[in-house]
Write an enzyme that holds these catalytic residues in place. Structure first.
Site, PDB file in Angstrom:
ATOM      1  N   ALA A 288       0.842  -1.196   0.000  1.00  0.00           N
ATOM      2  CA  ALA A 288       0.000   0.000   0.000  1.00  0.00           C
ATOM      3  C   ALA A 288       0.873   1.240   0.000  1.00  0.00           C
ATOM      4  O   ALA A 288       2.097   1.161  -0.088  1.00  0.00           O
ATOM      5  CB  ALA A 288      -0.936  -0.016   1.206  1.00  0.00           C
ATOM      6  N   SER A 289       0.234   2.392   0.114  1.00  0.00           N
ATOM      7  CA  SER A 289       0.959   3.657  -0.012  1.00  0.00           C
ATOM      8  C   SER A 289       1.876   3.934   1.173  1.00  0.00           C
ATOM      9  O   SER A 289       2.878   4.631   1.030  1.00  0.00           O
ATOM     10  CB  SER A 289      -0.046   4.804  -0.151  1.00  0.00           C
ATOM     11  OG  SER A 289      -0.937   4.817   0.950  1.00  0.00           O
TER      12      SER A 289
ATOM     13  N   ALA B 211       2.791   1.281   3.710  1.00  0.00           N
ATOM     14  CA  ALA B 211       3.537   0.109   4.175  1.00  0.00           C
ATOM     15  C   ALA B 211       3.232  -1.081   3.281  1.00  0.00           C
ATOM     16  O   ALA B 211       2.371  -1.008   2.389  1.00  0.00           O
ATOM     17  CB  ALA B 211       3.163  -0.196   5.629  1.00  0.00           C
ATOM     18  N   GLN B 212       3.948  -2.193   3.504  1.00  0.00           N
ATOM     19  CA  GLN B 212       3.648  -3.441   2.821  1.00  0.00           C
ATOM     20  C   GLN B 212       3.677  -4.578   3.823  1.00  0.00           C
ATOM     21  O   GLN B 212       4.244  -4.453   4.914  1.00  0.00           O
ATOM     22  CB  GLN B 212       4.599  -3.694   1.664  1.00  0.00           C
ATOM     23  CG  GLN B 212       6.029  -3.976   2.026  1.00  0.00           C
ATOM     24  CD  GLN B 212       6.907  -4.064   0.760  1.00  0.00           C
ATOM     25  OE1 GLN B 212       6.663  -3.384  -0.240  1.00  0.00           O
ATOM     26  NE2 GLN B 212       7.935  -4.897   0.809  1.00  0.00           N
ATOM     27  N   VAL B 213       3.049  -5.707   3.456  1.00  0.00           N
ATOM     28  CA  VAL B 213       2.836  -6.812   4.399  1.00  0.00           C
ATOM     29  C   VAL B 213       3.465  -8.087   3.846  1.00  0.00           C
ATOM     30  O   VAL B 213       3.315  -8.412   2.664  1.00  0.00           O
ATOM     31  CB  VAL B 213       1.329  -7.026   4.637  1.00  0.00           C
ATOM     32  CG1 VAL B 213       1.092  -8.212   5.576  1.00  0.00           C
ATOM     33  CG2 VAL B 213       0.694  -5.768   5.220  1.00  0.00           C
TER      34      VAL B 213
ATOM     35  N   ASP C  44     -10.818   3.779   7.138  1.00  0.00           N
ATOM     36  CA  ASP C  44     -10.143   3.539   5.861  1.00  0.00           C
ATOM     37  C   ASP C  44     -10.695   2.251   5.246  1.00  0.00           C
ATOM     38  O   ASP C  44      -9.950   1.318   4.930  1.00  0.00           O
ATOM     39  CB  ASP C  44      -8.637   3.440   6.080  1.00  0.00           C
ATOM     40  CG  ASP C  44      -7.840   3.683   4.793  1.00  0.00           C
ATOM     41  OD1 ASP C  44      -8.438   4.149   3.815  1.00  0.00           O
ATOM     42  OD2 ASP C  44      -6.631   3.401   4.773  1.00  0.00           O
TER      43      ASP C  44
END
Length: 521
Positions: free
Chosen positions: A128-129, A131-133, A286
């Site tokens: 995502a804008s 963070a990332q998982v 969100d």
């Protein structure tokens, strides 16, 4: 100077991706079409317009990606090709290198990756804008062997966000000074709210705390699941949580093939939203499709799964009560009460005529009742209400901007799930029940219970406090009492004079009667 550079960069990206052509080409005047052709000279605009818009937003950074995510949920306001492309912003923002994610994790925990996880997937499952998982499995400790999701913050996010926010503040100042609606719209306050929530997103410990609070609030509702935060592994830049298994909510065909009751899912979403807003005053703000899944596990089949808690909204008791009364009045079509509430709250000038405001609100809302969701648009309703608010000088409330955004997201989700959903009739029973609970004996008992510890400490000390206060009266109080005693003496003397005068008058009448009778005798 940095704001100037950022402004120039934004203009360059807009021209580079032909976004000016998207706007100018919608006009029919010949000179505007000529201008479109001129600014398009030398550029390759063969890519579809939706793709160019998505790529431009990705290039401009996280704030613009957030804007695109909100737009992607409003298919009723966008052409299908643009809506489809913007939907890719939900979970397909280009990831950063896994080596950077690993370095961030090792820096946060102060040990090698292999000392924390027995397995770590290098390819992120979502990006995502902010963070990332990555999916992983914990190595040892009390959570050893547990499957988890590891969220890692994008590097160097703060400087980019600060530049964009600085530019937004400058533009908000221009709007406030130059626009006749500037004071009413409160653009600087709105940017301030946006600033707060974006900075909150950059602290993953805060996000974990938000998730923990929502998880506690939603216990017992049995409609939504929120992952458990593993606090031993939470850091400002890294957050480790329980891994959830579900299907993304916008994959409606897949959910239907698995046997999920789609209309019930839509109704449950409305219930979850109104519960978080009006019961708790703490809501997930969100709620785009990338952050919402549906559980397909047998024990929790058909429940919502909420993810990404960087942005949450909060409401005060006054906000909750005011909004609930407004919604309830809307659902009952009591437009006079809606107008009165706006005046009572100070949102419109106190000299506003109730009947005129009532008539304007009725003209906006009445055409949209008794229709399924596919035939109405909250976006259009809000747009018409905005035009009405301009006429009556309604002040925008910055604390409700997130709620409005979330309400639009909910409508977008509901439209995708069940276009036949009657949003009004689904929400009305919930709100009426909530209003009864707010003024009934149950609420009184809850308030007494909440205040009981304070009363328990205050009551035993109350006699001593009263004695000390009376024994050591402040000088100001003593002067007031002395002045009051002087006035009281004057009053007493005046009353005594009136009484004696009255007695004398009665005695005089009596003596006159006696003397008259004696003479007659």
């Amino acid at each position: 100077m940095s704001r100037l550079y950022r402004g120039v960069f934004i203009v360059w990206v807009v021209l580079r991706h032909g976004l000016d052509e998207l706007v100018l080409s919608s006009f029919e005047r010949p000179w505007i079409r000529l201008l479109t052709r001129i600014v398009s000279i030398g550029r390759n605009l063969d890519a579809p317009r939706g793709q160019r818009l998505r790529e431009a937003l990705e290039r401009l950074g996280p704030i613009f990606v957030k804007f695109g995510q909100v737009l992607s949920t409003r298919r009723d306001l966008l052409p299908p090709d643009i809506a489809d492309e913007l939907a890719r912003l939900q979970d397909r923002v280009p990831p950063f290198a896994s080596s950077i994610a690993v370095a961030t994790i090792e820096r946060a925990f102060g040990k090698p990756l292999e000392s924390v996880f027995s397995h770590f997937e290098q390819v992120p499952v979502a990006s995502a804008s902010i963070a990332q998982v990555h999916f992983a499995t914990l190595l040892d400790g009390r959570h050893g062997g547990r499957e988890v999701a590891v969220k890692v913050l994008r590097p160097n996010m703060l400087p980019v966000i600060e530049k964009d926010l600085s530019l937004m503040r400058m533009m908000a100042g221009w709007v406030e000074r130059l626009s006749p609606d500037g004071k009413r719209l409160k653009p600087r306050e709105v940017v301030g709210e946006f600033d707060k929530y974006l900075h909150d997103e950059l602290d993953l410990v805060r996000e974990a705390a938000n998730a923990a609070q929502l998880r506690r609030n939603m216990q017992g509702l049995d409609l939504v699941m929120i992952p458990e935060m593993l606090w031993d592994y939470c850091h400002t830049e890294v957050m480790v949580m329980e891994r959830m298994h579900g299907v993304q909510i916008n994959k409606v065909d897949e959910l239907r093939s698995l046997g999920v009751d789609i209309p019930k899912l839509a109704r449950d979403g409305v219930t979850i939203f109104f519960t978080q807003v009006f019961r708790d005053g703490f809501f997930h703000a969100d709620m785009h499709p990338g952050n919402i899944q549906v559980s397909v596990e047998p024990a929790t089949f058909g429940r919502y799964i909420s993810l990404d808690f960087g942005i949450v909204g909060t409401l005060t008791e006054f906000d909750k009560e005011y909004l609930a009364q407004n919604f309830t009045a809307f659902f009952r079509r009591d437009y006079k009460r809606v107008a009165e509430l706006h005046i009572e709250s100070g949102w419109v000038p106190s000299n506003t005529r109730v009947d005129e405001l009532e008539s304007a609100i009725r003209a906006v809302c009445e055409p949209y009742f008794d229709r399924p969701l596919k035939e109405i648009s909250l976006g259009m309703v809000l747009m018409r209400l905005f035009q009405t608010s301009r006429r009556f000088h309604v002040e925008i409330q910055p604390q409700l901007v997130l709620l409005q955004k979330t309400l639009l997201n909910i409508e977008g989700l509901g439209r995708d799930l069940d276009p036949e959903l009657d949003l009004w009739n689904t929400a009305k029973p919930f709100l009426e029940k909530w209003m009864v609970e707010q003024v009934g004996p149950k609420k009184l008992l809850q308030q007494l219970k909440a205040e009981a510890p304070q009363y328990a400490k205050l009551l035993p000390a109350l006699p001593r406090l009263m004695h000390d206060y009376l024994a050591h009266k402040p000088h100001e109080l003593r002067r007031d009492i002395d002045a009051l005693l002087v006035e009281q003496r004057r009053t007493n003397r005046l009353l005594q004079g009136i009484v004696w005068a009255g007695v004398g008058f009665l005695l005089g009448l009596f003596l006159m009667q006696v003397l008259t009778r004696i003479r007659l005798w």
